[in-house]
Design a protein around this motif. Structure first.
Motif, PDB file in Angstrom:
ATOM      1  N   GLN A 107       0.819  -1.212   0.000  1.00  0.00           N
ATOM      2  CA  GLN A 107       0.000   0.000   0.000  1.00  0.00           C
ATOM      3  C   GLN A 107       0.853   1.263   0.000  1.00  0.00           C
ATOM      4  O   GLN A 107       0.547   2.225  -0.701  1.00  0.00           O
ATOM      5  CB  GLN A 107      -0.933  -0.012   1.217  1.00  0.00           C
ATOM      6  CG  GLN A 107      -2.091  -0.986   1.093  1.00  0.00           C
ATOM      7  CD  GLN A 107      -2.929  -1.069   2.347  1.00  0.00           C
ATOM      8  OE1 GLN A 107      -2.417  -1.009   3.469  1.00  0.00           O
ATOM      9  NE2 GLN A 107      -4.239  -1.225   2.173  1.00  0.00           N
ATOM     10  N   ASP A 121       3.800   1.494  -1.210  1.00  0.00           N
ATOM     11  CA  ASP A 121       4.386   1.571  -2.554  1.00  0.00           C
ATOM     12  C   ASP A 121       3.407   2.217  -3.532  1.00  0.00           C
ATOM     13  O   ASP A 121       3.799   3.060  -4.352  1.00  0.00           O
ATOM     14  CB  ASP A 121       4.753   0.164  -3.052  1.00  0.00           C
ATOM     15  CG  ASP A 121       5.893  -0.456  -2.255  1.00  0.00           C
ATOM     16  OD1 ASP A 121       6.576   0.285  -1.520  1.00  0.00           O
ATOM     17  OD2 ASP A 121       6.099  -1.681  -2.369  1.00  0.00           O
ATOM     18  N   ASP A 122       2.143   1.829  -3.444  1.00  0.00           N
ATOM     19  CA  ASP A 122       1.129   2.401  -4.327  1.00  0.00           C
ATOM     20  C   ASP A 122       0.885   3.876  -4.005  1.00  0.00           C
ATOM     21  O   ASP A 122       0.606   4.683  -4.901  1.00  0.00           O
ATOM     22  CB  ASP A 122      -0.189   1.637  -4.187  1.00  0.00           C
ATOM     23  CG  ASP A 122      -0.092   0.211  -4.709  1.00  0.00           C
ATOM     24  OD1 ASP A 122       0.829  -0.055  -5.515  1.00  0.00           O
ATOM     25  OD2 ASP A 122      -0.926  -0.622  -4.311  1.00  0.00           O
TER      26      ASP A 122
END
Length: 281
Positions: free
Chosen positions: A61, A63-64
């Protein structure tokens, strides 16, 4: 006593150049700040003891989220500069809004852009807005430090005129007055970057992440104070000058941050730390 003045280092505006490909210092600061901030955020999420249990979001998450927060910084920062600092010019020259390589970003606009990104991402992924705000602001001083250093390298946003006998007074090559000035970019780098990062890191060490909103509030409060102090040494934007009460735009935009930051800290203290799952049987 001109002999006491420090010669401004002769930096090239381009940091990396390979053939037609070139990266300017300001862009490099943004890229490096986002990358180092992302790595630091991942390291914090891996340490369950800092959160009093599993972190409120996964590594995937965060990273996103990097893409979201990057867009928030850029779009918010540019929008803030257009609205707060030079609106008449951009009304007459709307195409200039998209020429980001010419400079012109507002921290306060970028911060609001990040707030929108945090709220929208947290809502879509069903995670705590305050905790995501905590992790975002915990790493933000890294980018602020690099951004202020880039301002210094570019010889922009210089300080107010000062006594030539000040040992570290500088004459900036782009300054038409050629007066000795405070290197206020370095003052701000120290307060908004090094000092703010250190204080937040110590708070995290002593369990602040266990109280959602605590780091977020501390960041907002300390940044607001640091910015107001730094503005006393920084030359106001030429198109704005001093505003009502002898304050600068940066000061006025930072005053609400003091109130919001204090409120978030008080609420975090009253709310207390969440109890670990399974603590009540």
């Amino acid at each position: 006593m001109q002999l006491l003045l420090i010669d401004f280092p002769a930096f090239k505006p381009i940091a990396i150049e390979i053939g037609p490909f070139a990266i300017r210092w300001y862009a490099l600061a943004y890229i490096s700040g986002i990358v180092f901030g992302w790595l630091y955020a991942r390291s914090l999420l891996k340490k369950e003891r800092l959160w009093g249990g599993p972190a409120p979001m996964s590594l995937v998450q965060i990273d996103d989220f990097i893409l979201w927060v990057t867009l928030g910084i850029i779009l918010g920062g540019r929008t803030g500069y257009v609205l707060f600092y030079n609106l008449p010019f951009f009304i007459d020259h709307p195409a200039a809004i998209f020429r980001l390589w010419e400079g012109g970003m507002s921290f306060h606009g970028g911060f609001l852009g990040c707030v929108v990104a945090v709220m929208w991402f947290a809502y879509r992924n069903k995670i705590s807005i305050l905790s995501l705000g905590d992790i975002t602001t915990a790493v933000a001083p890294v980018g602020l430090l690099l951004g202020r250093i880039a301002n210094f390298i570019n010889g922009e946003l210089w300080g107010r005129a000062t006594d030539p006998e000040l040992p570290w007074a500088m004459i900036f090559p782009n300054d038409p007055t050629q007066l000795p000035r405070h290197p206020s970019q370095l003052y701000e780098a120290g307060m908004e970057g090094i000092l703010l990062f250190t204080v937040l890191a110590i708070m995290i060490r002593f369990g602040a992440l266990k109280r959602p909103g605590m780091i977020l509030g501390a960041f907002i409060l300390i940044y607001g104070l640091s910015r107001i102090i730094g503005e006393h040494f920084r030359e106001p934007d030429v198109q704005l000058g001093f505003l009502w009460g002898g304050l600068t735009m940066g000061m006025w935009l930072s005053i609400p941050m003091l109130i919001v930051g204090l409120i978030l800290i008080v609420l975090a203290v009253r709310r207390g730390a969440p109890k670990p799952a399974g603590a009540i049987r």
